[in-house]
Design a protein around this motif. Structure first.
Motif, PDB file in Angstrom:
ATOM      1  N   VAL A 155       6.881   3.963   4.597  1.00 29.82           N
ATOM      2  CA  VAL A 155       5.781   4.167   3.654  1.00 29.82           C
ATOM      3  C   VAL A 155       4.462   4.280   4.418  1.00 29.82           C
ATOM      4  CG1 VAL A 155       4.596   3.280   1.610  1.00 29.82           C
ATOM      5  CG2 VAL A 155       7.037   2.795   1.952  1.00 29.82           C
ATOM      6  N   THR A 156       3.597   5.186   3.960  1.00 29.77           N
ATOM      7  CA  THR A 156       2.248   5.348   4.515  1.00 29.77           C
ATOM      8  C   THR A 156       1.236   5.242   3.390  1.00 29.77           C
ATOM      9  OG1 THR A 156       2.989   6.794   6.309  1.00 29.77           O
ATOM     10  CG2 THR A 156       0.677   6.933   5.697  1.00 29.77           C
ATOM     11  N   GLY A 157       0.183   4.486   3.606  1.00 22.53           N
ATOM     12  CA  GLY A 157      -0.824   4.361   2.555  1.00 22.53           C
ATOM     13  C   GLY A 157      -1.910   3.369   2.902  1.00 22.53           C
ATOM     14  N   LYS A 158      -2.715   3.036   1.909  1.00 24.67           N
ATOM     15  CA  LYS A 158      -3.845   2.125   2.077  1.00 24.67           C
ATOM     16  C   LYS A 158      -3.983   1.298   0.804  1.00 24.67           C
ATOM     17  CE  LYS A 158      -7.597   3.771   3.919  1.00 24.67           C
ATOM     18  NZ  LYS A 158      -8.917   4.464   4.116  1.00 24.67           N
ATOM     19  N   ARG A 164       1.107   2.866   8.247  1.00 19.97           N
ATOM     20  CA  ARG A 164       1.555   4.224   8.543  1.00 19.97           C
ATOM     21  C   ARG A 164       3.018   4.196   8.983  1.00 19.97           C
ATOM     22  NH1 ARG A 164      -2.996   7.307   8.531  1.00 19.97           N
ATOM     23  NH2 ARG A 164      -4.963   6.264   9.061  1.00 19.97           N
ATOM     24  N   LYS A 184       3.843   3.191  -7.242  1.00 21.40           N
ATOM     25  CA  LYS A 184       3.617   4.632  -7.367  1.00 21.40           C
ATOM     26  C   LYS A 184       3.874   5.339  -6.043  1.00 21.40           C
ATOM     27  CE  LYS A 184       0.223   4.548 -11.141  1.00 21.40           C
ATOM     28  NZ  LYS A 184      -1.187   4.869 -11.521  1.00 21.40           N
ATOM     29  N   THR A 185       3.508   4.691  -4.941  1.00 20.75           N
ATOM     30  CA  THR A 185       3.710   5.278  -3.621  1.00 20.75           C
ATOM     31  C   THR A 185       5.188   5.516  -3.342  1.00 20.75           C
ATOM     32  OG1 THR A 185       1.722   4.169  -2.797  1.00 20.75           O
ATOM     33  CG2 THR A 185       3.284   4.981  -1.150  1.00 20.75           C
ATOM     34  N   ILE A 186       6.050   4.604  -3.771  1.00 20.00           N
ATOM     35  CA  ILE A 186       7.489   4.750  -3.532  1.00 20.00           C
ATOM     36  C   ILE A 186       8.189   5.464  -4.681  1.00 20.00           C
ATOM     37  CG2 ILE A 186       7.555   2.667  -2.108  1.00 20.00           C
ATOM     38  CD1 ILE A 186       8.800   1.192  -4.495  1.00 20.00           C
ATOM     39  N   GLU A 187       7.387   5.960  -5.630  1.00 23.24           N
ATOM     40  CA  GLU A 187       7.922   6.631  -6.810  1.00 23.24           C
ATOM     41  C   GLU A 187       8.902   5.729  -7.542  1.00 23.24           C
ATOM     42  OE1 GLU A 187       9.526  10.366  -5.548  1.00 23.24           O
ATOM     43  OE2 GLU A 187       7.565  11.237  -5.134  1.00 23.24           O
ATOM     44  N   TYR A 238      -0.085   0.177  -7.284  1.00 22.07           N
ATOM     45  CA  TYR A 238      -0.284   1.242  -6.296  1.00 22.07           C
ATOM     46  C   TYR A 238       0.964   1.429  -5.435  1.00 22.07           C
ATOM     47  CZ  TYR A 238      -2.079   3.766  -2.237  1.00 22.07           C
ATOM     48  OH  TYR A 238      -2.247   4.679  -1.229  1.00 22.07           O
ATOM     49  N   LEU A 239       1.543   0.325  -4.989  1.00 18.16           N
ATOM     50  CA  LEU A 239       2.708   0.398  -4.119  1.00 18.16           C
ATOM     51  C   LEU A 239       3.902   1.017  -4.843  1.00 18.16           C
ATOM     52  CD1 LEU A 239       3.510  -0.288  -1.246  1.00 18.16           C
ATOM     53  CD2 LEU A 239       4.272  -2.530  -2.044  1.00 18.16           C
TER      54      LEU A 239
END
Length: 403
Positions: free
Chosen positions: A364-367, A333, A383-386, A380-381
């Motif tokens: 960055v926040t995610g799982k 988080r 995509k999270t950071i675009e 996944y990572l």
């Protein structure tokens, strides 16, 4: 805010943390001013102790060992007379400088570096080799490589053997031969990219994260149940009020009677932490003159010590964020991408490069599901950071963004 140390000159010279600060400081006057401002009541004690350490570093090689008895007497005499004499007069005395040199440098193992004499720590450091497979170091020094990741390793002190299981199926039984030393220290070394679960002889269970090691006796004896941790472990300790359980690390000790908690103490990370799931633990800082020696944390709290800032705090936390790795999940988080990547390199034993400082510092926040393969996690990572990721011919992953 100013504070009172309630210490003296000699106590400072016996303190590992203080000696390390004084020896490593590039600007002793700046360090002295900082500590004098923070602890004005102890300003003279601090300034003189820093000066003595600096003198020690210059004079260390000039001292003859034959002078020990005379020197020790001088140390004790001056220690008792510090309330009657000003330190400034002592500084110009060569014999006193020599006394401090010999007392601090030559005999530091008695006081300053007494942790180095801890047998469990010495054993851990003597068997710190790394392989691409998890390793068990047995009581007689025999080294045994494990075939599988995420095995269950059970210590049976009655039968003097170690039982290794995978998916609840017994894989092998290893004889843990008797040795003359009553402590019979053992060690589990887990490489990056793996995890292992250990059941100790008292029934306590330890889950070791990637890049970690645990040193412990095959059979507990004495007043405490002591283990030594490098890296990260989740502990579920069997209650025994007569035999407290102590997790030792380089920076702190965690003492419990029976509880569940997580300890993270990686050498390459600046923050050492303990997060309590249930029960109660007492955390002790190593070599602490400037801070409270022992602090108790409650369930849902974490104890965090930052080596760079030399500061410790206790705060309420989301426990799952620190313990989810046990279940193959990495929760983060508002963490810098660089910190997330550092953990992923441990979990997967791989190299990951972030292109650009701006991207590395992005919060960055995610799982992440870390029970799968690295490519799924990188997908996944990214995509999270675009952004996107590439893999070089040398198997180095590169995270980048087109923004």
């Amino acid at each position: 805010m100013t504070k009172k140390l309630k210490t003296d000159f000699l106590s400072l010279l016996k303190n590992e943390k203080f000696i390390r600060l004084a020896k490593q400081s590039d600007d002793s006057s700046k360090l002295s001013e900082h500590l004098r401002t923070r602890y004005p009541d102890d300003a003279d004690e601090i300034q003189n102790a820093i000066q003595f350490v600096q003198v020690n570093m210059q004079e260390q090689k000039r001292l003859a060992p034959d002078d020990f008895n005379e020197i020790l007497s001088s140390v004790l005499f001056h220690s008792k007379s510090t309330k009657r004499e000003k330190r400034r007069k002592l500084i110009v005395s060569y014999s006193w400088k020599a006394a401090v040199v010999f007392f601090v440098m030559a005999f530091g193992t008695l006081f300053i570096l007494k942790e180095a004499d801890d047998p469990i720590k010495k054993f851990a450091q003597s068997t710190s080799e790394r392989t691409d497979r998890s390793m068990i170091v047995l009581s007689d020094g025999t080294k045994h490589l494990l075939e599988h990741d995420d095995s269950s390793i059970e210590y049976d002190s009655v039968q003097a053997e170690v039982i290794v299981r995978k998916d609840e199926k017994e894989e092998e039984r290893i004889e843990n031969k008797e040795v003359s030393d009553n402590r019979k220290l053992n060690q589990i070394i887990v490489p990056y990219g793996q995890k292992q679960t250990i059941t100790l002889c008292d029934g306590s269970v330890v889950q070791l994260n990637a890049g970690s090691s645990l040193t412990f006796p095959a059979k507990f004896s004495g007043k405490n149940r002591e283990v030594y941790l490098k890296g990260e472990g989740y502990f579920d300790v069997q209650k025994n009020e007569k035999l407290p359980f102590v997790v030792k690390t380089d920076q702190m000790d965690v003492k419990v009677l029976g509880t569940s908690f997580n300890v993270a103490a990686y050498d390459d990370e600046n923050t050492v932490s303990t997060v309590l799931v249930e029960g109660k633990v007492e955390v002790s800082r190593k070599g602490s003159v400037f801070f409270k020696d022992k602090q108790v944390i409650a369930p849902g709290q974490g104890y965090f010590y930052n080596a760079d800032a030399d500061n410790a705090v206790i705060r309420s936390v989301e426990v799952e964020n620190y313990t989810s790795w046990v279940n193959g999940v990495f929760i983060f988080r508002e963490k810098p991408l660089s910190e997330i990547v550092k953990r992923l390199t441990k979990y997967y034993n791989c190299s990951i490069h972030i292109e650009g400082e701006k991207l590395a510092s992005t919060q960055v926040t995610g799982k992440l599901d870390i029970s799968g393969n690295i490519d799924d996690a990188m997908q996944y990572l990214s995509k999270t950071i675009e952004g996107r990721y590439d893999k070089s011919p040398e198997d180095i992953y590169v995270l980048r963004t087109d923004l």
